[in-house]
Design an enzyme around this catalytic site. Structure first.
Site, PDB file in Angstrom:
ATOM      1  N   TYR B  51      41.230  41.714  34.740  1.00 45.49           N
ATOM      2  CA  TYR B  51      40.265  42.594  35.401  1.00 45.49           C
ATOM      3  C   TYR B  51      39.503  41.796  36.451  1.00 45.49           C
ATOM      4  O   TYR B  51      39.288  40.594  36.290  1.00 45.49           O
ATOM      5  CB  TYR B  51      39.295  43.187  34.369  1.00 45.49           C
ATOM      6  CG  TYR B  51      39.922  44.240  33.490  1.00 45.49           C
ATOM      7  CD1 TYR B  51      40.729  43.872  32.404  1.00 45.49           C
ATOM      8  CD2 TYR B  51      39.740  45.594  33.743  1.00 45.49           C
ATOM      9  CE1 TYR B  51      41.309  44.830  31.603  1.00 45.49           C
ATOM     10  CE2 TYR B  51      40.320  46.565  32.929  1.00 45.49           C
ATOM     11  CZ  TYR B  51      41.106  46.189  31.859  1.00 45.49           C
ATOM     12  OH  TYR B  51      41.691  47.138  31.067  1.00 45.49           O
ATOM     13  N   GLU B  52      39.055  42.490  37.505  1.00 39.00           N
ATOM     14  CA  GLU B  52      38.463  41.741  38.619  1.00 39.00           C
ATOM     15  C   GLU B  52      37.098  41.165  38.284  1.00 39.00           C
ATOM     16  O   GLU B  52      36.570  40.358  39.034  1.00 39.00           O
ATOM     17  CB  GLU B  52      38.422  42.585  39.896  1.00 39.00           C
ATOM     18  CG  GLU B  52      37.535  43.782  39.832  1.00 39.00           C
ATOM     19  CD  GLU B  52      37.674  44.655  41.083  1.00 39.00           C
ATOM     20  OE1 GLU B  52      38.645  44.499  41.837  1.00 39.00           O
ATOM     21  OE2 GLU B  52      36.795  45.496  41.286  1.00 39.00           O
ATOM     22  N   SER B  53      36.540  41.545  37.135  1.00 38.32           N
ATOM     23  CA  SER B  53      35.316  40.887  36.688  1.00 38.32           C
ATOM     24  C   SER B  53      35.595  39.459  36.221  1.00 38.32           C
ATOM     25  O   SER B  53      34.657  38.735  35.889  1.00 38.32           O
ATOM     26  CB  SER B  53      34.657  41.694  35.572  1.00 38.32           C
ATOM     27  OG  SER B  53      35.593  42.009  34.562  1.00 38.32           O
ATOM     28  N   GLY B  54      36.857  39.057  36.176  1.00 45.00           N
ATOM     29  CA  GLY B  54      37.196  37.669  35.864  1.00 45.00           C
ATOM     30  C   GLY B  54      37.742  37.467  34.463  1.00 45.00           C
ATOM     31  O   GLY B  54      37.877  36.343  34.003  1.00 45.00           O
TER      32      GLY B  54
END
Lengths: 269, 248
Positions: B51-54
């Protein structure tokens, strides 16, 4: 050197009308209490910077604190639109809001450049999109070694970075963990850094994966338990997902929004 | 459990199947996240969801409301900073599949998530790019999941946020985009794939109970329909049960 202070005192000293301010956080550790204090202090003409402007930027924009937004994704995460942001862009209410728009990769590399003391960063990005046409801080660049066409983005150096973290010690060393977004880069890129924390402790104990910001890169540390709510601080509080869902209705209507700001911020006890 | 499925369930199941055999997937929130987690529960049990939240290797029990939900971090193999997720993990082309949604899409699967109408005074200001432009550029391939309506399937998108197949054959190569781009568009009516020659989207499969004419009527350009149009296999009881368990 970090000064431990109450939040109103720290923000009154750190943030001035017309400043560029990055209240960073990637859906975790969002500095809600600090944003509310900026509204309470009636700051104006701020340039707000953030990868993921969410509810607090909706509140700052709707309250008329901002004249510009620099961002890469402006929504209510998992719910939908930010209606105060939309009203400002679509109808100029409560005032015109100029925008400088990037992708996440572009924004984070702008912070990296700022933190690194460089004027720009290089990435593979934006090729073929319409973003370079509308955003002047994106430009093509040729690699001096391979001749490859890449993209440059200008550095971001906010006047002030404001973040929320789990812990600080009494010297002002700050510890944060979990989803850490671009907080370290924003703090190191900014001219002044304000950190609210869940608690101030005598001694920081190591946490796997934690970031430590040494006291000599932090200007102000303020103990604000629950200062990220309704966002969350891993290890301390849970995300109040219902609040984000309820915010949709509050923020759709100018009057309901105004009443919410009065009841919860400007006229709150 | 009712074995009658909704169009929405068919779409999610079809999207989950598209991840069979993939090792890693960069997941957008909403429909992509639900489909990716269904794939993890059915046809792609070992798939690494990013996920792009890392968060890398997230294994949530329930689909998260947002990409920053605690469950994504707590169940992840590792959590990295925003700079790292985009620069070290996405940009070099390490990730097999990017999974995206859109507010508008054109015949070459170029995507708009920025504005409807004029950029400076839009009719609808959408959230914007987020991670999508670089997901679309750098993943080895992308899959798009959208509802099939004329509002989304438009002749011309109002803003190019993320590049699909550009203006047709050779466009991605000319732009220096290294990933293959969109390989499938999955909707509540069927599955579309780019024509190998022209790169224009072609309806290759219609979901059970839908007529290809329905898809054509909801498409803002003359939709090409594959001569050997297939009918999508309906959801199996196992797929439906897993999907409903995720949503319960």
């Amino acid at each position: 050197m970090a000064v431990l202070a109450a939040l109103p005192e720290a923000l009154a000293s750190a943030v001035h009308d017309g400043d560029s301010v990055a209240l960073e956080g990637f859906t975790h550790l969002i500095p809600h209490a600090a944003a509310h204090e900026l509204i309470r202090q009636g700051r104006k003409e701020l340039t707000l910077i953030r990868m993921t402007p969410d509810v607090i930027y909706d509140q700052l924009i709707g309250a008329g604190c901002a004249s510009k937004l620099v961002f890469s994704w402006g929504g209510n995460p998992g719910v939908g639109s930010l209606h105060r942001f939309r009203d400002a862009v679509e109808h100029g209410w409560p005032r015109e809001l100029s925008i400088e728009e990037h992708s996440h990769a572009g924004m984070v590399n702008r912070y990296v450049a700022g933190a690194s003391g460089l004027p720009f960063a290089v990435l593979r990005g934006y090729a073929g999109t319409d973003l370079p046409e509308v955003t002047s801080s994106i430009a093509p660049i040729t690699c001096p070694f391979t001749g490859e066409r890449l993209t440059a983005v200008s550095a971001l150096n906010p006047d002030v970075a404001i973040i929320h973290a789990q812990k600080a010690d009494r010297e002002g060393n700050v510890q944060l963990w979990g989803i850490v977004g671009a907080q370290k880069e924003a703090v190191l890129a900014a001219k002044c850094a304000v950190v609210t924390v869940e608690e101030v402790v005598d001694e920081l104990t190591p946490v796997p994966g934690a970031i430590l910001l040494p006291h000599w890169v932090v200007d102000w540390v303020c103990e604000v338990p629950g200062g990220a709510a309704p966002s969350y601080a891993a290890g301390y509080t849970e995300r109040d997902n219902d609040f984000y869902v309820r915010w949709d209705a509050v923020s759709r209507d100018r009057e309901a929004f105004g009443a919410w700001i009065a009841a919860n911020i400007t006229e709150a006890e | 459990m009712s074995t009658v499925h909704s169009a929405e369930e068919m779409m999610t199941v079809a999207a989950s199947r598209a991840l069979a055999g993939r090792r890693t997937c960069f997941v957008g929130i909403g429909l992509p996240s639900l489909a990716a987690n269904l794939a993890r529960a059915t046809c792609a049990p070992g798939i690494v969801l990013i996920y792009e939240s890392g968060t890398i290797g997230s294994k949530p029990d329930r689909p998260p409301l947002s990409i920053g939900d605690g469950s994504l971090a707590e169940t992840a193999d590792t959590v990295v900073s925003s700079a790292e997720i985009f620069n070290y993990w996405l940009q070099p082309g390490r990730i097999d599949t990017g999974f995206l949604g859109a507010a508008q899409l054109d015949r070459y699967a170029n995507l708009n998530t920025t504005v409807i109408g004029d950029y400076r005074r839009p009719k609808v200001r959408l959230p914007g790019a987020g991670g999508a432009p670089e997901i679309a550029a750098s993943c080895q391939e992308t899959i798009v999941i959208v509802r099939h309506t004329k509002r989304i399937f438009v002749d011309r998108i109002d803003f190019t946020t993320s590049v699909g197949h550009g203006d047709g054959p050779g466009a991605r190569e000319r732009l220096g985009l290294r990933g293959a781009g969109p390989v499938k568009v999955i909707t509540d009516l069927g599955v579309l794939e780019p024509d190998p020659e022209t790169r224009e989207l072609v309806l290759v499969s219609a979901h059970p109970g839908t007529d290809p004419a329905d898809a054509a009527a909801e498409t803002g350009w003359p939709l090409r329909i594959a001569p050997d149009l297939a009918t999508t296999d309906p959801p199996t009881p196992g797929e439906l049960g897993a999907l409903r368990a995720l949503n319960s």
